[in-house]
Design an enzyme around this catalytic site. Structure first.
Site, PDB file in Angstrom:
ATOM      1  N   GLU A  29      70.617  -4.237  40.146  1.00  0.00           N
ATOM      2  CA  GLU A  29      70.426  -5.655  40.445  1.00  0.00           C
ATOM      3  C   GLU A  29      71.658  -6.448  40.025  1.00  0.00           C
ATOM      4  O   GLU A  29      72.177  -6.283  38.923  1.00  0.00           O
ATOM      5  CB  GLU A  29      69.188  -6.213  39.732  1.00  0.00           C
ATOM      6  CG  GLU A  29      68.850  -7.610  40.203  1.00  0.00           C
ATOM      7  CD  GLU A  29      67.648  -8.191  39.483  1.00  0.00           C
ATOM      8  OE1 GLU A  29      66.520  -7.737  39.745  1.00  0.00           O
ATOM      9  OE2 GLU A  29      67.846  -9.103  38.653  1.00  0.00           O
ATOM     10  N   ASP A  51      58.725  -4.075  36.480  1.00  0.00           N
ATOM     11  CA  ASP A  51      60.077  -3.511  36.445  1.00  0.00           C
ATOM     12  C   ASP A  51      60.152  -2.186  37.203  1.00  0.00           C
ATOM     13  O   ASP A  51      61.191  -1.842  37.766  1.00  0.00           O
ATOM     14  CB  ASP A  51      60.520  -3.308  34.998  1.00  0.00           C
ATOM     15  CG  ASP A  51      60.185  -4.501  34.144  1.00  0.00           C
ATOM     16  OD1 ASP A  51      61.078  -5.292  33.861  1.00  0.00           O
ATOM     17  OD2 ASP A  51      58.998  -4.667  33.783  1.00  0.00           O
ATOM     18  N   ASP A 102      66.517  -1.751  37.692  1.00  0.00           N
ATOM     19  CA  ASP A 102      66.221  -3.146  37.380  1.00  0.00           C
ATOM     20  C   ASP A 102      66.591  -3.314  35.911  1.00  0.00           C
ATOM     21  O   ASP A 102      65.801  -2.968  35.026  1.00  0.00           O
ATOM     22  CB  ASP A 102      64.733  -3.427  37.609  1.00  0.00           C
ATOM     23  CG  ASP A 102      64.370  -4.875  37.316  1.00  0.00           C
ATOM     24  OD1 ASP A 102      65.235  -5.750  37.476  1.00  0.00           O
ATOM     25  OD2 ASP A 102      63.213  -5.115  36.911  1.00  0.00           O
TER      26      ASP A 102
END
Lengths: 184, 184
Positions: B68, B141, B7
């Protein structure tokens, strides 16, 4: 002082190296444009950019690296590729302990042509003239990378003088937001 | 199969490693959140992210890395930091010859919660449940990085089945734009 300028991109990434001192003529050391095929996946493309950057860093050992500062107002796809290639350049320089500076396209144009709104061709003409080259570096990414390096040489000298002057002024006296902002 | 999910971010970058096979329970291998101070320059921050990624890659030797996919519709500053940290993850994986996949936030949410519009907390609850953890990974996160890895494990299996099926169909019969698009 030797500066390596990077005009980041995936399809074409310009890398230009320039030598110079404030108040003296500047000279071309090397210029190269990395190309990576759009059919390759993003990992292979970024790796291709990284390898050529590493080669140029190892060969020319610059004192500073200047990368174009990216804004996200433009085309999403292009901006992402530019940001990604730029990040590869920034982290490669950091890995070698070389200071990195970011300059906006209009700062670069203003530095080499006197106008922040100059077009690509005008930048190419001035880069050719300032480096006393026989022909304009092609493609435009090559000229842009050299313009970034020249901009950094000149702005670096100006910023060093400003910092020296500012160091004599108490921080509380400086206008709000006058500290240089990084690209975070 | 072992997947390392990322992330990406500068202030906090989540890295989660998950083991699993289609149709079998999945398990947590490791999770870590890199933090870099906003006062550091961009080079030092990206280098901090790269170092922890390299450490996790060397320690856990994943079969795939899932990052991501970033869109630039959001806040300019945040998006740039996310794109830069993501590029560092993509190029690190490519350097090790590990395949990289990109998944959108809604693909990740849909994979772990059944809804592409799930909120952060719902993702955290499902990650905790799917990995049979005693407590929700914090900060968000960490949970998001694990959700990315889980999404990739599951979508990877589904995509492999789709590719196998598509391989039996002449390309001209496939709907336009049905080829998976990379983040270029």
């Amino acid at each position: 002082m030797r500066v390596l300028g990077v005009d980041p991109g995936l399809t074409r990434c310009g890398i230009g190296v320039v030598d110079g001192q404030p108040g003296r003529p500047i000279s071309l050391v090397d210029v190269f444009v990395v190309r990576t095929p759009p059919t390759d996946d993003i990992g292979a493309r970024l790796l291709g950019v990284e390898r050529e950057l590493e080669r140029m860093l190892a060969t020319h050992r610059p004192d500073a690296v200047a990368v174009e500062r990216v804004f996200s107002q433009h085309n999403v796809r292009t901006v992402m590729g530019t940001a990604q290639a730029g990040a590869v350049a920034i982290v490669a320089a950091a890995r070698h302990g070389i200071p990195v500076a970011l300059h906006t396209p209009s700062e670069v144009k203003a530095a080499v042509t006197g106008s922040g709104r100059a077009d690509k061709d005008q930048v190419g003409v001035m880069v050719t003239r300032l480096l006393r080259l026989d022909a304009m570096p092609k493609p435009a990414d090559a000229a842009d990378a050299l313009a970034l390096a020249i901009c950094h040489l000149w702005r670096g000298a100006a910023n060093a003088r400003l910092s020296a002057a500012a160091a004599k002024v108490p921080v509380s006296r400086l206008p709000k937001g006058s500290a240089q902002k990084g690209w975070r």
